[in-house]
Design a protein around this motif. Structure first.
Motif, short mmCIF file in Angstrom:
data_model
loop_
_atom_site.label_atom_id
_atom_site.label_comp_id
_atom_site.label_asym_id
_atom_site.label_seq_id
_atom_site.Cartn_x
_atom_site.Cartn_y
_atom_site.Cartn_z
N THR A 57 -8.06 -0.97 6.80
CA THR A 57 -6.87 -0.66 6.01
C THR A 57 -5.62 -0.91 6.85
OG1 THR A 57 -6.75 1.67 6.68
CG2 THR A 57 -8.19 1.14 4.83
N ASP A 58 -4.46 -0.70 6.22
CA ASP A 58 -3.19 -0.80 6.95
C ASP A 58 -2.55 0.57 7.11
OD1 ASP A 58 -2.52 -0.25 4.35
OD2 ASP A 58 -0.87 -1.69 4.24
N TRP A 59 -3.38 1.63 7.18
CA TRP A 59 -2.86 3.00 7.16
C TRP A 59 -2.16 3.38 8.45
CZ3 TRP A 59 -4.38 7.63 9.79
CH2 TRP A 59 -3.78 8.79 9.26
N THR A 60 -1.06 4.09 8.30
CA THR A 60 -0.37 4.76 9.39
C THR A 60 -0.02 6.17 8.92
OG1 THR A 60 1.83 4.03 8.68
CG2 THR A 60 0.65 2.60 10.21
N PRO A 61 0.18 7.12 9.82
CA PRO A 61 0.49 8.49 9.40
C PRO A 61 1.74 8.62 8.55
CG PRO A 61 -0.12 8.45 11.71
CD PRO A 61 0.02 7.03 11.27
N THR A 62 2.64 7.63 8.63
CA THR A 62 3.89 7.70 7.87
C THR A 62 3.74 7.19 6.44
OG1 THR A 62 4.53 5.52 8.72
CG2 THR A 62 5.25 7.44 9.96
N ARG A 63 2.53 6.74 6.05
CA ARG A 63 2.34 6.16 4.71
C ARG A 63 1.49 7.04 3.81
NH1 ARG A 63 1.24 -0.33 5.71
NH2 ARG A 63 3.19 -0.77 6.82
N GLY A 64 1.40 8.31 4.11
CA GLY A 64 0.67 9.21 3.24
C GLY A 64 -0.80 9.29 3.58
N SER A 65 -1.62 9.53 2.57
CA SER A 65 -3.04 9.77 2.77
C SER A 65 -3.80 8.48 3.09
CB SER A 65 -3.65 10.42 1.52
OG SER A 65 -5.05 10.52 1.63
N LEU A 66 -4.88 8.64 3.85
CA LEU A 66 -5.73 7.50 4.16
C LEU A 66 -6.41 6.96 2.92
CD1 LEU A 66 -7.25 5.64 6.17
CD2 LEU A 66 -8.88 7.51 6.52
N LEU A 67 -6.73 7.82 1.95
CA LEU A 67 -7.40 7.39 0.73
C LEU A 67 -6.53 6.47 -0.11
CD1 LEU A 67 -9.05 10.79 -0.28
CD2 LEU A 67 -10.11 8.85 0.92
N ASN A 68 -5.22 6.57 0.05
CA ASN A 68 -4.29 5.72 -0.72
C ASN A 68 -3.86 4.47 0.04
OD1 ASN A 68 -4.32 7.67 -2.77
ND2 ASN A 68 -2.65 8.82 -1.80
N ALA A 69 -4.42 4.27 1.24
CA ALA A 69 -4.03 3.11 2.04
C ALA A 69 -4.59 1.83 1.45
CB ALA A 69 -4.53 3.29 3.48
N GLU A 70 -3.89 0.75 1.66
CA GLU A 70 -4.31 -0.55 1.13
C GLU A 70 -5.46 -1.10 1.98
OE1 GLU A 70 -2.54 -5.07 0.37
OE2 GLU A 70 -1.24 -3.45 1.12
N PHE A 71 -6.49 -1.59 1.30
CA PHE A 71 -7.65 -2.19 1.96
C PHE A 71 -7.32 -3.64 2.30
CE2 PHE A 71 -11.83 -4.17 2.23
CZ PHE A 71 -12.52 -3.25 3.01
N VAL A 72 -7.33 -3.98 3.59
CA VAL A 72 -6.92 -5.32 4.03
C VAL A 72 -8.09 -6.13 4.57
CG1 VAL A 72 -4.56 -4.61 4.50
CG2 VAL A 72 -6.29 -4.46 6.32
N GLY A 73 -9.28 -5.57 4.53
CA GLY A 73 -10.46 -6.31 4.98
C GLY A 73 -10.45 -6.56 6.48
N LEU A 74 -10.68 -7.81 6.86
CA LEU A 74 -10.78 -8.17 8.28
C LEU A 74 -9.46 -8.61 8.87
CD1 LEU A 74 -14.11 -10.23 8.13
CD2 LEU A 74 -13.82 -7.88 8.91
#
Length: 317
Positions: A57-74
């Protein structure tokens, strides 16, 4: 005759009682161990799975929950391997530290182990002193050597006393001298482990091949390099594997000594991942880097353990 016939079933059935008791005890032991094993697996597997998912994913702590993070694959892995030169350089730098440190630790540890195979005065006291560095916390070791290598520290004072004023280097301002401080610190800290493992291996070497080689006229050097050292090979491989896994995670000494500087000349892969996760808050990107390091370490360990597996297979045959 009838008495013998009646006694036979009793004698045949008597060994079954201990087996039943042993089986019952084994089941009780497994039942008692099961809760702790489940907790250990949960603590080990769940964070690993979460981190693996995070790395896609492209998750960072400033972007909310990990479950809502965008899936970016490899994408994170591709960027690390293709575009992130700092990551590649950190990996290469870590491998260079590993090669230099492990080589020095092996040579010094082997020399000390051979020395301690002989009897001399004060051997027990010196043995305890040699093992002391291994018991010190890495953070304490890093801070101690940082103080020693200061411009006005004890090492520079000794150098200036021997070679005159202005002869001592600024250890942390040059890339090569900064790397030298890390190597010296790591070698001082972990050579005792090599020494202890190799000494145990030398004590376990069978005496018959050594005596046979001596009787046939082999010199002490030939006995050591052609008889003792080949039999010590599995122990040496195990020592390299144990220390190799630790050197890949080299962090504490580097963080206390140089913080990866000057610039990024001493930045190891662990320090780089730390900066990604806790300075730049790129946790998903850092997780991908961590998994690449994990896979690479597993491959290296598998390759290093191949000679040991071959020896074990030959012994079984």
């Amino acid at each position: 005759m009838n008495a013998h016939v009646e006694a036979a079933p009793l004698l045949a059935s008597s060994p079954a009682l201990p087996r039943k008791r042993t089986t019952r005890r084994a089941r009780i032991a497994r039942a008692l161990l099961l809760p702790s094993q489940l907790v250990s697996l949960f603590v080990l597997i769940v964070p690993l799975v979460v981190a693996l998912y995070m790395s896609f994913t492209d998750w960072t702590p400033t972007r909310g929950s990990l479950l809502n993070a965008e899936f970016v694959g490899l994408m994170n892995y591709e960027e690390l391997l293709v575009y992130d030169t700092r990551f590649v350089e950190a990996v290469g730098r870590t491998l260079a530290f590993a090669i230099v440190c492990l080589s020095l630790e092996f040579l010094i540890g082997l020399g000390l182990a051979v020395l301690f195979m002989r009897s001399f005065r004060g051997k027990s006291v010196l043995f305890s002193l040699l093992l002391t560095p291994m018991m010190v916390l890495p953070v304490v070791v890093g801070y101690t050597f940082w103080m020693l290598f200061q411009s006005n520290g004890p090492i520079n004072q000794v150098i200036e006393l021997a070679f005159g004023p202005g002869s001592a280097p600024e250890w942390f301002r040059s890339a090569w001298t900064a790397r030298a401080t890390i190597v010296v610190t790591e070698v001082w800290h972990w050579t005792p482990l090599f020494f202890l493992i190799l000494l145990s291996g030398l004590n376990a070497v069978p005496e018959n091949p050594v005596r046979a080689a001596t009787i046939l006229g082999a010199s002490p050097r030939q006995v050591f390099f052609r008889v003792v050292l080949p039999m010590l090979a599995p122990v040496i491989v195990i020592a390299f594997v144990i220390r190799g896994m630790e050197v890949v995670k080299l962090f504490d000494e580097v963080f206390m000594l140089t913080r990866g500087g000057p610039g990024t000349s001493t930045e190891t892969i662990s320090l780089y991942i730390y900066k990604l996760a806790f300075n730049d808050f790129q946790l998903a990107y850092g997780a991908a880097a961590a998994f690449l390091v994990l896979v690479g370490t597993l491959v290296l360990v598998h390759l290093m353990l191949t000679p040991v597996r071959n020896v074990l297979l030959e012994e079984r045959r």
